[in-house]
Design a protein around this motif. Sequence first.
Motif, PDB file in Angstrom:
ATOM      1  N   LYS A 488      37.945  28.637 -12.179  1.00 37.63           N
ATOM      2  CA  LYS A 488      38.076  27.444 -13.043  1.00 37.63           C
ATOM      3  C   LYS A 488      36.894  27.328 -13.993  1.00 37.63           C
ATOM      4  O   LYS A 488      37.053  27.133 -15.177  1.00 37.63           O
ATOM      5  N   GLU A 489      35.684  27.391 -13.422  1.00 38.85           N
ATOM      6  CA  GLU A 489      34.531  27.012 -14.243  1.00 38.85           C
ATOM      7  C   GLU A 489      34.224  28.012 -15.333  1.00 38.85           C
ATOM      8  O   GLU A 489      33.756  27.632 -16.394  1.00 38.85           O
ATOM      9  N   ILE A 490      34.530  29.302 -15.107  1.00 39.87           N
ATOM     10  CA  ILE A 490      34.148  30.241 -16.181  1.00 39.87           C
ATOM     11  C   ILE A 490      35.336  30.704 -17.023  1.00 39.87           C
ATOM     12  O   ILE A 490      35.132  31.165 -18.134  1.00 39.87           O
ATOM     13  N   SER A 491      36.577  30.604 -16.497  1.00 42.71           N
ATOM     14  CA  SER A 491      37.707  31.103 -17.306  1.00 42.71           C
ATOM     15  C   SER A 491      38.551  29.956 -17.848  1.00 42.71           C
ATOM     16  O   SER A 491      39.415  30.163 -18.689  1.00 42.71           O
ATOM     17  N   TYR A 492      38.332  28.754 -17.339  1.00 49.09           N
ATOM     18  CA  TYR A 492      39.071  27.536 -17.736  1.00 49.09           C
ATOM     19  C   TYR A 492      40.559  27.619 -17.363  1.00 49.09           C
ATOM     20  O   TYR A 492      41.376  26.916 -17.941  1.00 49.09           O
ATOM     21  N   ILE A 493      40.900  28.485 -16.417  1.00 52.96           N
ATOM     22  CA  ILE A 493      42.275  28.482 -15.902  1.00 52.96           C
ATOM     23  C   ILE A 493      42.322  27.474 -14.761  1.00 52.96           C
ATOM     24  O   ILE A 493      41.454  27.492 -13.872  1.00 52.96           O
ATOM     25  N   HIS A 494      43.326  26.623 -14.782  1.00 51.13           N
ATOM     26  CA  HIS A 494      43.432  25.658 -13.692  1.00 51.13           C
ATOM     27  C   HIS A 494      43.801  26.391 -12.404  1.00 51.13           C
ATOM     28  O   HIS A 494      44.732  27.200 -12.385  1.00 51.13           O
ATOM     29  N   SER A 495      43.067  26.105 -11.355  1.00 52.23           N
ATOM     30  CA  SER A 495      43.459  26.710 -10.089  1.00 52.23           C
ATOM     31  C   SER A 495      43.114  25.761  -8.952  1.00 52.23           C
ATOM     32  O   SER A 495      42.267  24.885  -9.097  1.00 52.23           O
TER      33      SER A 495
END
Length: 609
Positions: A488-495
């Motif tokens: 989440k924090e580095i790729s901004y993909i919600h997980s």
Amino acid sequence: MCGIVGFTGSANAVPKIVKGLKVLEYRGYDSVGLAAQLNGEIKTLKCKGRVDALRDKLEQEHFPATDCAIGHTRWATHGGPSDINAHPHSTDTLALVHNGIIENYRELKAQLLEKGVKFVSETDSEVAAWVITEEYKAQKDPIKAIYSSLKKLSGSYAFEILFKDRPGEIFAVRQGSPLILATGVDGGYIASDMTALLPFTDTFCFLREGALAHVTKDSVQIVKEDGTLEEPVWQKTDMTVEAAEKCGYPHFMLKEIHEQPNAFLKTVSPRIKNGLPDFSGDGVSDDLLRRAKKIYIVACGSAMHAGLCGKYLIEHWAKIPVTVEIASEFRYNDPLIDSDTLMIIVSQSGETADSLAALRYGKEHGAFTMGIINVVGSSIAREADATLYTYAGPEIAVATTKGYCVQVAAFMLIAAKLSALCGTLSENEVRTLCSELCRDVPKAIEETFSLHDEIKEIAKKLYQSENLFYIGRGIDYALGVEGSLKLKEISYIHSEAYAAGELKHGTISLITEGTPVIAVATSARLYDKTVSNIRECSSRGANVLFICYNDAHQPENVADTVLRLPKVGRHAEMLAAMTAMQLIAYEVAVLRGCDIDRPRNLAKSVTVE
Ligand code: F6R
């Protein structure tokens, strides 16, 4: 959370401030600025953006050389990121940089507005600048003015201040936010973090809470409220500049992932004596640990996730009940603390405001407090009854990797130690455990690096996803929670991470054709149950990546992709799995073109509540 640095001496201060700020950028990076003493005036330059933007501006404006300056790189709290809200904040008398939050700034601002003060920014820091200015005008003495201002300010702060009529002098004071003093061959330094000063010197003094420093080119003094001096306690560090540089890696995060085997060993091996865990060098006696009838682990973010692993390890091996609490919630949850409570506060930076507040609460209520801390001399390390330092070296990437790894390492040791003291494992079993930890864990992490190419291929399948789930049972759930945060924090993909058996109680409705699921099973114990949960996902169309221990039997068609962890030894798989998840997050973020070491909206050390 905001980086500050100051220099006064016989050299040009500007390049030193820029260099220091560049190192400190991980503490905050939405705006930046500096203020310099120049011929009885203070010249300020600041802008929205990062240190490179300031560097360009300094060049464009042919900013003159100066022997005394302070600088700031900001993580916005009060007032959004902008040129105006950037630090330093100036009045007709002084310029100031601030790390922290002034909680009562609204009342103070109202009073100052009534007196006719005109504010230009929306920040609480500018209010502090004016409070000190008013006191200085009344008292004509910077030290008295600062001390009396502090009585009016509540909150946390580290200030560095230049007064117009005190050329070559920097005044600094701290409460709740760190400041480090240093001396070099060419003058005196002061910064929020030792790493900013490593290019210039190796001799430091941690300014104590509430203390005021007066730095000139010839001296670095700590001045008490009555005007008397306090002797600074100087320490040499063996930390090198390289520790704060990328050394050929494209990102700090990748470098730090690769530093994990060594950091693990440095943390664990000095604490194994005669084959058994020994904390006597850390000031933690066996008697104190024996008293622990229950344990609270309190921390934020990834440190709290390391605590989830700690709970599992301690309960599994030592059979002592452990509660893991989010530090920002701890004080408000009426924790049941007594003198038989061991409270473990986990923090890489040792400065996280919520963790520090929780520690103070625990102490007030009679718990024995122990820190697991990476930064030597940090606030939590100094205030806890005892500290187990983790030896990861400086962690620069905002997303923690090696910091988390050594926290888990510390919990492995604590769990082994407690199980020896409680007799839940025999001395021989503990000896075997300790030798396996030292032998297997670094090797397992090292061997996971050889899966990097496989992981790059996996990342290609994941990087366009919008949502992703991590599932696992027991400790694999704890690992999934951290793996998910990294992504989440580095790729901004919600997980999101779920205990594998919990998904079917609601969240499984989100699993549709092609939803990516990362399932983790690091041991045989819960393997079959996890496989059943994977099937629940894959039969609803999920695309499953299964990270599993090396010789797990592989039922047919259970997952789309299988990543087998290296075959090393029991207890080593968990950090191997974590390394794989860190690399997955890293490679996904690379493919998405993200700013890996400086993810949006974040800062490394969160010194506000
Ligand atoms: C995430 C991360 C944060 C920190 C958290 C606590 O990658 O780094 O979640 O773990 O802010 O910080 P420390 O450990 O400094 O107290």
